[in-house]
Design an enzyme around this catalytic site. Structure first.
Site, PDB file in Angstrom:
ATOM      1  N   MET A   1       1.024  19.051  17.541  1.00 20.73           N
ATOM      2  CA  MET A   1       2.485  18.976  17.662  1.00 20.73           C
ATOM      3  C   MET A   1       3.027  20.003  18.655  1.00 20.73           C
ATOM      4  O   MET A   1       3.883  19.698  19.483  1.00 20.73           O
ATOM      5  CB  MET A   1       3.115  19.172  16.279  1.00 20.73           C
TER       6      MET A   1
ATOM      7  N   TYR B   1      -7.984  19.149  15.577  1.00 11.40           N
ATOM      8  CA  TYR B   1      -7.854  18.194  14.472  1.00 11.40           C
ATOM      9  C   TYR B   1      -8.809  17.014  14.632  1.00 11.40           C
ATOM     10  O   TYR B   1      -8.960  16.465  15.717  1.00 11.40           O
ATOM     11  CB  TYR B   1      -6.446  17.615  14.455  1.00 11.40           C
TER      12      TYR B   1
ATOM     13  N   ARG C   1      17.799 -10.818  28.448  1.00 10.34           N
ATOM     14  CA  ARG C   1      18.107  -9.657  27.606  1.00 10.34           C
ATOM     15  C   ARG C   1      19.628  -9.539  27.563  1.00 10.34           C
ATOM     16  O   ARG C   1      20.300 -10.450  27.067  1.00 10.34           O
ATOM     17  CB  ARG C   1      17.396  -8.402  28.163  1.00 10.34           C
TER      18      ARG C   1
ATOM     19  N   LYS D   1      21.198   7.612  33.210  1.00 13.20           N
ATOM     20  CA  LYS D   1      21.094   7.368  31.765  1.00 13.20           C
ATOM     21  C   LYS D   1      19.926   8.171  31.196  1.00 13.20           C
ATOM     22  O   LYS D   1      19.069   8.660  31.947  1.00 13.20           O
ATOM     23  CB  LYS D   1      20.890   5.876  31.508  1.00 13.20           C
TER      24      LYS D   1
HETATM   25  C1  LIG Z   1      17.964   1.447  34.055  1.00 14.32           C
HETATM   26  C2  LIG Z   1      18.677   0.442  34.836  1.00 14.32           C
HETATM   27  C3  LIG Z   1      18.662   0.474  36.238  1.00 14.32           C
HETATM   28  C4  LIG Z   1      17.790   1.444  37.017  1.00 14.32           C
HETATM   29  O1  LIG Z   1      16.446   1.007  36.981  1.00 14.32           O
HETATM   30  P1  LIG Z   1      15.321   1.769  37.823  1.00 14.32           P
HETATM   31  O2  LIG Z   1      14.089   0.987  37.648  1.00 14.32           O
HETATM   32  O3  LIG Z   1      15.211   3.131  37.244  1.00 14.32           O
HETATM   33  O4  LIG Z   1      15.796   1.809  39.231  1.00 14.32           O
HETATM   34  C5  LIG Z   1      19.451  -0.419  36.914  1.00 14.32           C
HETATM   35  N1  LIG Z   1      20.213  -1.326  36.244  1.00 14.32           N
HETATM   36  C6  LIG Z   1      20.232  -1.406  34.906  1.00 14.32           C
HETATM   37  C7  LIG Z   1      21.057  -2.441  34.236  1.00 14.32           C
HETATM   38  C8  LIG Z   1      19.448  -0.538  34.156  1.00 14.32           C
HETATM   39  O5  LIG Z   1      19.462  -0.628  32.827  1.00 14.32           O
END
Ligand SMILES: *Cc1c(COP(=O)(O)O)cnc(C)c1O
Length: 386
Positions: A322, A274, A140, A42
């Site tokens: 930036m 800055y 969650r 992801k």
């Molecule tokens: C992101 C995620 C993972 C992976 O988590 P890591 O800490 O990167 O291993 C696993 N399960 C779900 C539901 C996640 O959202």
């Protein structure tokens, strides 16, 4: 074709070591056997480049990938990935048909979304494969474990949905002080699994564990684990302390580099950048670097971060701006225009891990690698076709 030795334009880039990714995948897989590894890619593979990482993981034998959004799954399909893709965040209204068309497996976390997908599957004349998510204590995403039975009943009514997997997610598998919660989460998951089986859901895939769960909680049964961070060699702020990524031979995958664009001597008692937040105490050799917070080198590293030049640490001086930043190279012997600067990664004997950079910035390594923006080209090693 961009290579590690040469790329046109601004000399700021992220090197992605796909061999390290592959080695980490095999090490984790060996460690969790006989559980299968679902590789979490992801958020553009935590900033490492989802298509390239997914393709390499598939070439190494990954049977499952996980993304957060349907859009990310579609992008992987368009990149030629044919393996199973779980969409951890489910989908939003209007994306049901796309999930079906691209054969994405969404996580279902309440009955309403299952009903919408069931209708779309009915219209398409197909059966939608889903994984149901139980909230066992993180509070969650997921249907609360107390409602597992009602959830199972509601899903069982939908004839165009097949619940092939049941999952949960740990809140604090990386911290032993929360082991009571982790144990409760496992027990609640096991209970929900029995409930789903009792309602005749054909659960084949059982999964609970992120990186920390997979490597620190072998008691979390199930036949798949879902690591993300450790695949990218991120572990110092991901795993509990007794899980030593070094002994697991985890290797960092991303390095962040640039080159010195300008060198100048600034007299003592001058302010830099800055807001005049830094004052030179002596004549100072200042190197200007073509990277800034828009590239993801976060502004919170102003006057706090450090980089490596010619095998020597050089401190960040003044505010990160930036597109530019400055480092003090007064003590870098032979510092010259065009020198390679390592912001994350190794140079000689020195290393700046993403975890160390994150600690200085007051965050975690994931936010650092995810934050390296699209403006920074990813240069893959070994080189891959476009
Ligand atoms: C992101 C995620 C993972 C992976 O988590 P890591 O800490 O990167 O291993 C696993 N399960 C779900 C539901 C996640 O959202």
């Amino acid at each position: 074709m961009e290579t590690l030795d040469h790329h046109d334009g601004r000399p700021t880039w992220a090197e992605i070591d796909l061999d390290a990714l592959a080695a980490n995948f095999h090490n984790v897989r060996r460690r969790v056997k006989p559980q299968e590894v679902m590789a979490v890619v992801k958020a553009n593979a935590y900033g490492h480049g989802a298509a390239a990482c997914a393709r390499r993981l598939v070439a190494e034998g990954a049977k499952w990938l996980a993304v957060a959004l349907p859009e990310e799954g579609i992008a992987l399909r368009q990149a030629g990935v044919t393996q199973r893709i779980l969409v951890l965040g489910g989908f939003w209204r209007g994306q049901e048909a796309a999930c079906l068309r691209y054969k994405l497996i969404p996580v279902i976390y309440h009955a309403g979304m299952a009903e919408a997908l069931d209708r779309a599957a009915h219209d398409a004349g197909t059966i939608a494969e889903v994984h149901a998510k139980i909230d066992t204590g993180m509070n969650r995403l997921g249907e609360r474990f107390e409602h597992a039975s009602a959830f199972a009943v509601a899903l069982a009514r939908l004839t165009n949905i097949r619940v092939g997997g049941l999952m949960t997610h740990f809140a604090a598998a990386d911290e032993h002080k929360h082991d009571d919660l982790t144990a409760a989460q496992i027990a609640r998951y096991d209970e929900a699994l029995s409930v789903f089986r009792a309602h005749k859901h054909p659960i084949i895939y059982e999964h609970l564990s992120n990186s920390a769960g997979a490597l620190a909680h072998k008691e979390a049964r199930g036949n798949i684990v879902r690591p993300g961070g450790v695949l990218y060699g991120l572990w110092r702020d991901v795993l509990p302390t007794e899980c030593d990524g070094e002994s697991l031979a985890l290797r960092p995958v991303m390095s962040l580099k640039t080159r010195i664009t300008l060198l100048k001597n600034v007299p003592a008692d001058s302010s830099l950048g800055y807001g005049c937040t830094y004052r030179t105490v002596r004549e100072t050799l200042v190197a200007t670097l073509p990277i800034g917070y828009n590239d993801g080198y976060t502004r919170s590293l102003s006057n706090r971060g450090r980089v490596i030049v010619r095998g020597t640490y050089a401190p960040v001086v003044g505010r990160i701006s930036m597109d530019l930043m400055m480092v003090d190279v007064t003590y870098v012997r032979g510092a010259a225009l065009g020198d390679t600067v390592t912001l994350i990664g190794a140079d000689g004997d020195l290393r700046l891990s993403a975890e160390a950079v994150a600690e200085t910035a007051g965050t975690i390594s994931y936010e650092i690698t995810c934050g390296i923006s699209e403006r920074v080209p990813r240069l893959y090693s070994p080189t891959i076709g476009a």
